[in-house]
Design an enzyme around this catalytic site. Structure first.
Site, PDB file in Angstrom:
ATOM      1  N   GLU A 146      -4.990  -1.830  14.178  1.00  0.00           N
ATOM      2  CA  GLU A 146      -5.498  -0.912  13.156  1.00  0.00           C
ATOM      3  C   GLU A 146      -6.828  -0.367  13.631  1.00  0.00           C
ATOM      4  O   GLU A 146      -7.698  -1.118  14.074  1.00  0.00           O
ATOM      5  CB  GLU A 146      -5.772  -1.610  11.802  1.00  0.00           C
ATOM      6  CG  GLU A 146      -4.546  -1.923  10.990  1.00  0.00           C
ATOM      7  CD  GLU A 146      -4.892  -2.617   9.660  1.00  0.00           C
ATOM      8  OE1 GLU A 146      -5.948  -2.333   9.077  1.00  0.00           O
ATOM      9  OE2 GLU A 146      -4.067  -3.448   9.229  1.00  0.00           O
TER      10      GLU A 146
ATOM     11  N   GLN B  67       0.800  -1.219   0.000  1.00  0.00           N
ATOM     12  CA  GLN B  67       0.000   0.000   0.000  1.00  0.00           C
ATOM     13  C   GLN B  67       0.838   1.277   0.000  1.00  0.00           C
ATOM     14  O   GLN B  67       0.328   2.337  -0.355  1.00  0.00           O
ATOM     15  CB  GLN B  67      -0.954  -0.003   1.199  1.00  0.00           C
ATOM     16  CG  GLN B  67      -1.993  -1.118   1.098  1.00  0.00           C
ATOM     17  CD  GLN B  67      -2.942  -1.149   2.276  1.00  0.00           C
ATOM     18  OE1 GLN B  67      -2.651  -1.774   3.286  1.00  0.00           O
ATOM     19  NE2 GLN B  67      -4.061  -0.462   2.172  1.00  0.00           N
TER      20      GLN B  67
ATOM     21  N   GLU C 217      -5.088 -10.434   9.212  1.00  0.00           N
ATOM     22  CA  GLU C 217      -6.501 -10.649   8.869  1.00  0.00           C
ATOM     23  C   GLU C 217      -6.796 -11.862   7.989  1.00  0.00           C
ATOM     24  O   GLU C 217      -7.242 -11.713   6.840  1.00  0.00           O
ATOM     25  CB  GLU C 217      -7.079  -9.412   8.176  1.00  0.00           C
ATOM     26  CG  GLU C 217      -6.982  -8.136   8.979  1.00  0.00           C
ATOM     27  CD  GLU C 217      -7.657  -6.955   8.292  1.00  0.00           C
ATOM     28  OE1 GLU C 217      -7.907  -7.009   7.079  1.00  0.00           O
ATOM     29  OE2 GLU C 217      -7.939  -5.968   8.973  1.00  0.00           O
TER      30      GLU C 217
END
Ligand code: GBH
Length: 445
Positions: A352, A19, A165
């Site tokens: 997060e 990212q 995740e």
């Protein structure tokens, strides 16, 4: 003013390799599955990719300086697997190793601790060709990758995270196909979820064998699901989503078993993963901490939708939402953390939390009150957790920088720092200045 935050509480910011790094094919890096996925531009909202992103690969010193100015105590980042291992050769790419060494040295000089994720979705294409996480062999390849990183970076990393995740990888990567590798296959999704957990467990084993002083854990995304109505069918729909996205992973990690499946429909559909003897013990071995990524709650309604287990997400009328359409519910953070703490009994880090809003850069500033408000309310929820005796040890804002937001490309901004994607210029938003002041007032050393 009462300050409930304990000594050594980590105040952080988070990012991930694909990212922000850019330099996608520079210095020996080969393609990852996201480079490949983005080649079909119709899959990304603005037809973009992470080839340049925030150009963090070249600008990391500036980014560390930003963090120093914010006064954060910790930085959560992730390794780019195809940068470190561009082919299946066990020899690392020296230029990739040098990049992370220089980054860690700069962080060390700034007094910022490092939380490093081994896998935040940046899988090399050479490994995807062998089946990626749908293949059991990938769990072993991941364990070897982890072992090499433990010996390369050892105690330069304070907190190791195995997988980011697993539920999101399985669902968006293998059920809806919104994320790389873009599959739509429930059986593959369940296999991938199992192999991701197995990869996690094997890496923890290798970590213990390596005898490092640092700590290791996993990061789970938890969504607080609520039924759209009290009708039994909506409550059962909520139960199913909660089962597959939350409970499945908590139960495997905490109890070493997958929850029993209602109505046995997965078994009938031949979707239950192939669990080998001994797998569950590997998956459930103790970690040092658990990372919780929390963004939202979601309302669930029963509807005809076979690809999604006949569950659909309903709008939350009247409730405030971010630009992702995600409902803002700080109490949800409390609920999910209490649940994780109750089931896993390990120190928690909020790894997060953050919000996308349509920010405007005017006169060198971004007045993002909504983001500040979001962060403040969620940090208040963390204070509540401390009052409830939940052992929360850190909080990381997603994200340090506006960045490549996966299928949304650059159309969603999560940063507390604005990035001009034409020039690369960084501008701290008002939320960053608020966070800086908050940390200054609450950190203890
Ligand atoms: C994280 O994933 C990622 O780790 C990070 O890379 C990413 O940039 C960041 O979040 C922001 O997206 O049920 O439709 O209301 C978050 C995964 C999956 C969290 C969907 C919220 C529920 C949306 N998200 N989920 S919904």
């Amino acid at each position: 003013m009462t300050n409930l935050f304990p000594k050594n509480f980590e105040w952080g910011v988070a990012t991930s390799s694909y990212q922000i790094e850019g330099a996608a094919l520079e210095d020996g890096r080969t393609a990852g599955i996201w480079d490949a996925f983005c080649e079909d531009h119709s899959r990304i909202a603005d037809g973009s990719d992470g080839a340049v992103a925030c150009d963090h690969y070249h600008r990391f010193r500036e980014d560390v300086a930003l963090m120093r100015e914010l006064g954060v105590t910790s930085y959560r980042m992730s390794f780019s697997w195809p940068r470190l291992f561009p082919t299946d050769s066990p020899e690392p790419n020296e230029q990739g190793v040098r990049f992370y060494r220089e980054l860690f040295a700069a962080l060390h000089d700034a007094g910022i601790s490092v939380m490093a994720t081994l896998y935040h979705w940046d899988l090399p294409v050479w490994l995807a060709r062998r089946g990626g996480f749908a293949s059991r062999e990938t769990a072993q390849v991941f364990a070897d990758f982890a072992t090499r990183l433990f010996s390369l970076f050892g105690d330069d990393v304070d907190y190791w995270v195995t997988i980011n995740e697993p539920s999101v990888i399985a669902s968006l990567g293998y059920i809806t196909g919104e994320h790389a590798p873009g599959e739509r296959d429930m059986a593959k999704a369940m296999a991938a979820a199992h192999h991701l957990l197995l990869a996690h467990g094997l890496a923890v084993q290798r970590f213990r064998e390596a005898g490092l002083r640092s700590k290791i854990g996993i990061v789970l995304n938890l969504v607080k699901y609520v039924p759209d109505s009290p009708r039994p069918r909506d409550r059962f729909a909520r139960f199913k989503l909660d089962l597959f996205y939350n409970e499945w992973f908590l139960s495997a990690l905490g109890e070493g078993r997958y929850p029993p499946l209602p109505a046995g429909f997965l078994r009938r559909a031949k979707c239950h993963p192939d669990v080998h003897h001994g797998d569950m013990e590997i998956i459930a071995q103790p970690v040092d901490f658990v990372g919780v990524n929390y963004y939202t709650r979601a309302r669930v309604r029963a509807a005809h939708c076979p690809s999604q287990m006949n569950c659909v997400l309903a709008d939350d009328p009247g409730d405030e939402a971010t630009d992702m359409g995600w409902t803002i519910d700080p109490d949800g953070l409390r609920d999910v953390c209490k649940r994780v703490y109750r089931t896993l009994r390990k120190p928690l880090y909020i790894t997060e939390n953050g919000a996308a809003f349509d920010d405007e850069l005017t006169g060198g500033a971004v007045h993002d009150e909504k983001r500040t408000d979001y962060l403040r309310r969620h940090i208040e929820a963390v204070e509540q957790l401390l009052l409830d005796w939940v052992d929360v040890r850190g909080y990381y804002v997603w994200s340090l920088l506006d960045n490549f937001e996966w299928a949304h490309g650059y159309t969603r901004r999560f940063g507390i720092t604005h990035v001009n994607f034409d020039t690369g210029e960084r501008t701290p938003k008002d939320s960053a200045l608020w966070y800086r002041d908050f940390i200054r007032d609450h950190r203890r050393s």
